[in-house]
Design an enzyme around this catalytic site. Structure first.
Site, PDB file in Angstrom:
ATOM      1  N   GLY A  27     -14.679  32.386   8.515  1.00  0.00           N
ATOM      2  CA  GLY A  27     -14.395  33.666   9.150  1.00  0.00           C
ATOM      3  C   GLY A  27     -15.536  34.134  10.024  1.00  0.00           C
ATOM      4  O   GLY A  27     -16.430  33.365  10.383  1.00  0.00           O
ATOM      5  N   ALA A  28     -15.502  35.425  10.395  1.00  0.00           N
ATOM      6  CA  ALA A  28     -16.470  35.996  11.341  1.00  0.00           C
ATOM      7  C   ALA A  28     -16.508  35.145  12.604  1.00  0.00           C
ATOM      8  O   ALA A  28     -17.574  34.734  13.079  1.00  0.00           O
ATOM      9  CB  ALA A  28     -17.855  36.112  10.700  1.00  0.00           C
ATOM     10  N   GLU A  31     -17.404  32.751  19.712  1.00  0.00           N
ATOM     11  CA  GLU A  31     -17.031  31.827  20.780  1.00  0.00           C
ATOM     12  C   GLU A  31     -17.210  30.370  20.369  1.00  0.00           C
ATOM     13  O   GLU A  31     -16.484  29.489  20.844  1.00  0.00           O
ATOM     14  CB  GLU A  31     -17.859  32.130  22.034  1.00  0.00           C
ATOM     15  CG  GLU A  31     -17.566  31.232  23.227  1.00  0.00           C
ATOM     16  CD  GLU A  31     -16.115  31.235  23.677  1.00  0.00           C
ATOM     17  OE1 GLU A  31     -15.660  30.209  24.241  1.00  0.00           O
ATOM     18  OE2 GLU A  31     -15.408  32.251  23.467  1.00  0.00           O
ATOM     19  N   HIS A  33     -16.494  29.124  17.419  1.00  0.00           N
ATOM     20  CA  HIS A  33     -15.239  28.788  16.743  1.00  0.00           C
ATOM     21  C   HIS A  33     -14.100  28.666  17.749  1.00  0.00           C
ATOM     22  O   HIS A  33     -13.245  27.777  17.632  1.00  0.00           O
ATOM     23  CB  HIS A  33     -14.887  29.862  15.708  1.00  0.00           C
ATOM     24  CG  HIS A  33     -15.872  30.005  14.597  1.00  0.00           C
ATOM     25  ND1 HIS A  33     -16.705  31.094  14.464  1.00  0.00           N
ATOM     26  CD2 HIS A  33     -16.177  29.177  13.559  1.00  0.00           C
ATOM     27  CE1 HIS A  33     -17.461  30.941  13.397  1.00  0.00           C
ATOM     28  NE2 HIS A  33     -17.169  29.786  12.829  1.00  0.00           N
ATOM     29  N   LYS A 149     -23.509  21.967  15.566  1.00  0.00           N
ATOM     30  CA  LYS A 149     -24.641  22.812  15.170  1.00  0.00           C
ATOM     31  C   LYS A 149     -25.014  22.558  13.713  1.00  0.00           C
ATOM     32  O   LYS A 149     -26.179  22.561  13.347  1.00  0.00           O
ATOM     33  CB  LYS A 149     -24.323  24.296  15.366  1.00  0.00           C
ATOM     34  CG  LYS A 149     -25.538  25.201  15.075  1.00  0.00           C
ATOM     35  CD  LYS A 149     -25.236  26.664  15.278  1.00  0.00           C
ATOM     36  CE  LYS A 149     -24.595  27.273  14.061  1.00  0.00           C
ATOM     37  NZ  LYS A 149     -25.549  27.400  12.919  1.00  0.00           N
TER      38      LYS A 149
END
Length: 332
Positions: A27-28, A31, A33, A149
């Protein structure tokens, strides 16, 4: 319109025509994602299905970490997922994923899971792999996408899928960065303006290491073209060609110590950031083999192949990670 589902039974009941591509998140969404979802949309194609999972996994948070603090923004997440092309947001409750409570049988990350992030966060990767395995079973995708990342996480997921014969394609998607270079992360929102300025040192250190690597590789290529560089430098010195001689000496010395030079360039930036207000508190800086995340050491037979320059640090109460891929000794 994107559909939000809470149970695996609802997801399994959907009619599937093409490929299903899954993006797993806690969640949260940001860009980074959204880029994963857009890539999943391209992989699934117009007839396929893109599923975004939103699940804050308690197993991968250690003692004192930010499980309760971790942002939960499902309504906003659904909007971002929909705009990026998702068909379904699968947002199960904890008892849907772990119906018997915390599982007694879990995936072990093995030796790779004890290095770097695993050393700093014991048990983190066991919890991560366990939930990824569960979500792969619950969503039944043809492809699953993860950001580069989290390079060590991606490497471990690929290893799990290969070792345990999961029938799914794992796709890594390049890191998305903000305009100032900071890698997009859900934790960036915790940074104050001053902390954010300090946090920029992570990406700046990686870019410094990358620039040094590019210079080393250029000299390595020239050294291959002119094998007798040392003799050439001495000859040039003898006839007074000092600038050319200095260049030839640089080429001669370039290949040994390339890995150390990359680390040193990155370390210089991080050391400077440690003196800022607020300071950057370095957890690790490592140059590793991406297949197993073992450190690439400096030695006489210079390293040839893929590498990852990785960094983790804390600014204030926020812990951040970043990395950049490098290739040593690319064929000319």
């Amino acid at each position: 319109m994107t559909t939000t589902l809470r149970t695996a039974a609802e997801l399994h009941a959907r009619t599937r025509a093409g490929r299903r591509a899954v993006v797993m998140t806690m969640g949260a969404l940001h860009e980074g994602h959204a880029t994963l979802v857009r890539t999943a949309r391209a992989i699934a194609g117009p007839d396929g299905e893109v599923v975004v999972t939103v699940f804050v996994n308690p197993l991968q948070f250690g003692q004192g970490e930010d499980l309760d603090r971790y942002p939960r923004t499902l309504e906003a997440d659904v909007k971002i997922a929909e705009q990026a092309g998702a068909d379904v947001v699968f947002a199960p409750a904890v008892d849907e994923v772990y119906p018997g409570g915390e599982p007694q049988v879990r995936i072990s990350a093995g030796p790779m899971g004890e290095r770097l992030e695993g050393g700093s966060r014991p048990g983190h990767f066991d919890g991560m792999l366990t939930v990824v395995a569960k979500l792969l079973h619950l969503t039944r995708p043809d492809a699953a996408l993860f950001g580069q990342k989290d390079a060590q996480q991606l490497a471990l997921i690929r290893r799990m899928v290969r070792d345990l014969n999961f029938g799914v394609e794992i796709v890594g998607v390049p890191t998305v960065r903000e305009e100032d270079g900071l890698a997009l992360s859900s934790r960036n929102r915790y940074l104050s303006p001053k902390e954010r300025r300090t946090a920029l040192a992570l990406s700046q250190a990686l870019f410094a290491g990358s620039d040094r690597h590019a210079a080393q590789e250029a000299l390595r290529a020239r050294a291959r073209e002119v094998p007798a560089t040392r003799a050439r430098a001495e000859a040039l010195s003898a006839i007074g060609e000092s600038r050319a001689a200095a260049d030839a000496h640089a080429v001669a010395k370039a290949v040994p110590g390339a890995a150390a030079a990359v680390r040193a360039a990155a370390r210089l930036v991080l050391d400077e950031a440690a003196r800022l207000d607020p300071p950057l508190e370095l957890d690790y800086l490592a140059l590793v083999d991406p297949s197993d995340f073992t450190e690439i050491t400096d030695h006489e037979d210079e390293y040839i192949g893929e590498a990852v320059l990785a960094v983790a640090a804390r600014v204030g109460t926020t812990r951040l990670i970043d990395n950049i891929p490098l290739t040593f000794g690319a064929a000319s």
